[in-house]
Design an enzyme around this catalytic site. Structure first.
Site, short mmCIF file in Angstrom:
data_model
loop_
_atom_site.label_atom_id
_atom_site.label_comp_id
_atom_site.label_asym_id
_atom_site.label_seq_id
_atom_site.Cartn_x
_atom_site.Cartn_y
_atom_site.Cartn_z
N TRP A 29 0.78 -0.89 -0.28
CA TRP A 29 0.24 0.44 -0.23
C TRP A 29 1.17 1.36 0.05
O TRP A 29 1.87 1.70 1.01
CB TRP A 29 -0.88 -0.44 1.07
N SER A 95 2.11 -6.87 1.80
CA SER A 95 0.22 -6.20 2.35
C SER A 95 -0.73 -6.71 1.21
O SER A 95 -1.09 -7.51 0.86
CB SER A 95 1.73 -4.74 2.30
N MET A 96 -1.18 -5.34 1.32
CA MET A 96 -1.98 -4.61 -0.43
C MET A 96 -1.83 -5.70 -1.49
O MET A 96 -3.02 -6.20 -1.96
CB MET A 96 -2.29 -3.70 -0.23
N ASP A 224 4.59 -7.70 14.19
CA ASP A 224 4.30 -6.78 12.70
C ASP A 224 3.38 -5.76 13.15
O ASP A 224 2.05 -6.33 13.64
CB ASP A 224 3.68 -8.02 11.41
N HIS A 253 6.61 -4.86 10.13
CA HIS A 253 6.14 -4.98 8.22
C HIS A 253 6.73 -4.92 7.24
O HIS A 253 6.65 -5.52 5.75
CB HIS A 253 4.54 -4.02 8.50
#
Length: 272
Positions: A29, A95-96, A224, A253
């Site tokens: 993201w 992630s995204m 994370d 993360h």
């Protein structure tokens, strides 16, 4: 610079390094293809073809002000794969980007995909609900979004340290590396920042994960703070048939930077 057009005529920038088995990287993201520099430079040296692209509204790609939902983003990924005529691809997401890969498999199947790797994933469903009590409260999401609308650079500054582990053992990241990451995100359209956030928060992939039919690897850090492993990577891996799950100790993360050597080695082992 290399560009390609998507189905709705949005121009996307991509980079294509090396030769050999193709690996397509899908960014997290708010980040562009630049986030994968340290994976691509290593993997190309080890005989792989590495491809990464700037999502619409990110980096050097067009900002059409629309299309920031998973169906269109998956179509964009499909356009790239078709444009480069790729076969037997290993798809890697942070992630995204994980949701873009899952939705691609749902919409287009796995004919051109050999393996998938999800790093620090947002899967399966980040939003708290009656049947998902471990997700984020909507009120917390709204507080962050209100801050982004007022001062996104300030939010990035405050959250940079936890993103990279905030001094955890083995998470030594230079101020210059942190500034580079923030600079990358500040190039992203605020419209894309906001719309993509809603997309990743509100999309429930629990059913789609059951249908993944290719070998899949999940990599997640036990520290994370953006997507705690207990509500994301660990659950998602249990929903994918025969998935592998690697838990990194003291990894945040941003583990693609803090633990880049281990991540790169795991990618090489998995594609082999």
């Amino acid at each position: 610079m290399p560009y390609m057009k998507t189905k709705d005529a949005t121009c996307l920038y991509y980079k294509d390094w090396g030769s050999g088995k193709p690996v397509v990287f899908v960014s997290g993201w708010g980040l562009s293809a630049e986030m994968w520099n340290y994976q691509m430079i290593d993997l190309t040296a080890r005989g792989l073809r590495c491809i990464a692209y700037d999502r619409r509204g990110h980096g050097r790609s067009d900002d059409p002000g629309r299309g920031y939902h998973y169906d269109t983003l998956a179509d964009d990924l499909a356009s790239l794969i078709d444009h480069l005529n790729l076969q037997d691809v290993m798809l890697v997401a942070h992630s995204m980007g994980s949701g873009e890969i899952v939705r691609y498999l749902t919409r287009y199947g796995s004919e051109k995909v050999k393996q998938c790797v999800f790093i620090g994933t947002t899967l399966p469903f980040p939003l708290k609900s009656e049947d998902n009590p471990s997700g984020f409260d909507r009120s917390l999401i709204d507080i962050n979004r209100a801050m982004w609308k007022k001062d996104f650079p300030r939010w990035l500054q405050v959250n940079a340290a936890p993103y990279f582990g905030d001094g955890l053992p083995g998470c030594e990241v230079s101020p210059e590396m942190t500034d580079w990451t923030k600079s990358d995100m500040l190039q992203t359209s605020l419209k894309a920042i906001l719309d993509c956030n809603l997309t990743l928060i509100e999309t429930d992939f629990r059913e789609e994960l059951h249908d993944i039919a290719v070998p899949t690897l999940f990599i997640h850090g036990d520290s994370d703070r953006s997507l705690p492993v207990e509500m994301s990577g660990k659950i998602a891996a249990q929903l994918v048939p025969n998935a592998r799950f690697h838990l990194y100790e003291n990894a945040p993360h941003g583990l693609y930077i803090t633990h880049m050597e281990r991540v790169n080695n795991d990618l090489i082992l998995f594609i082999s």
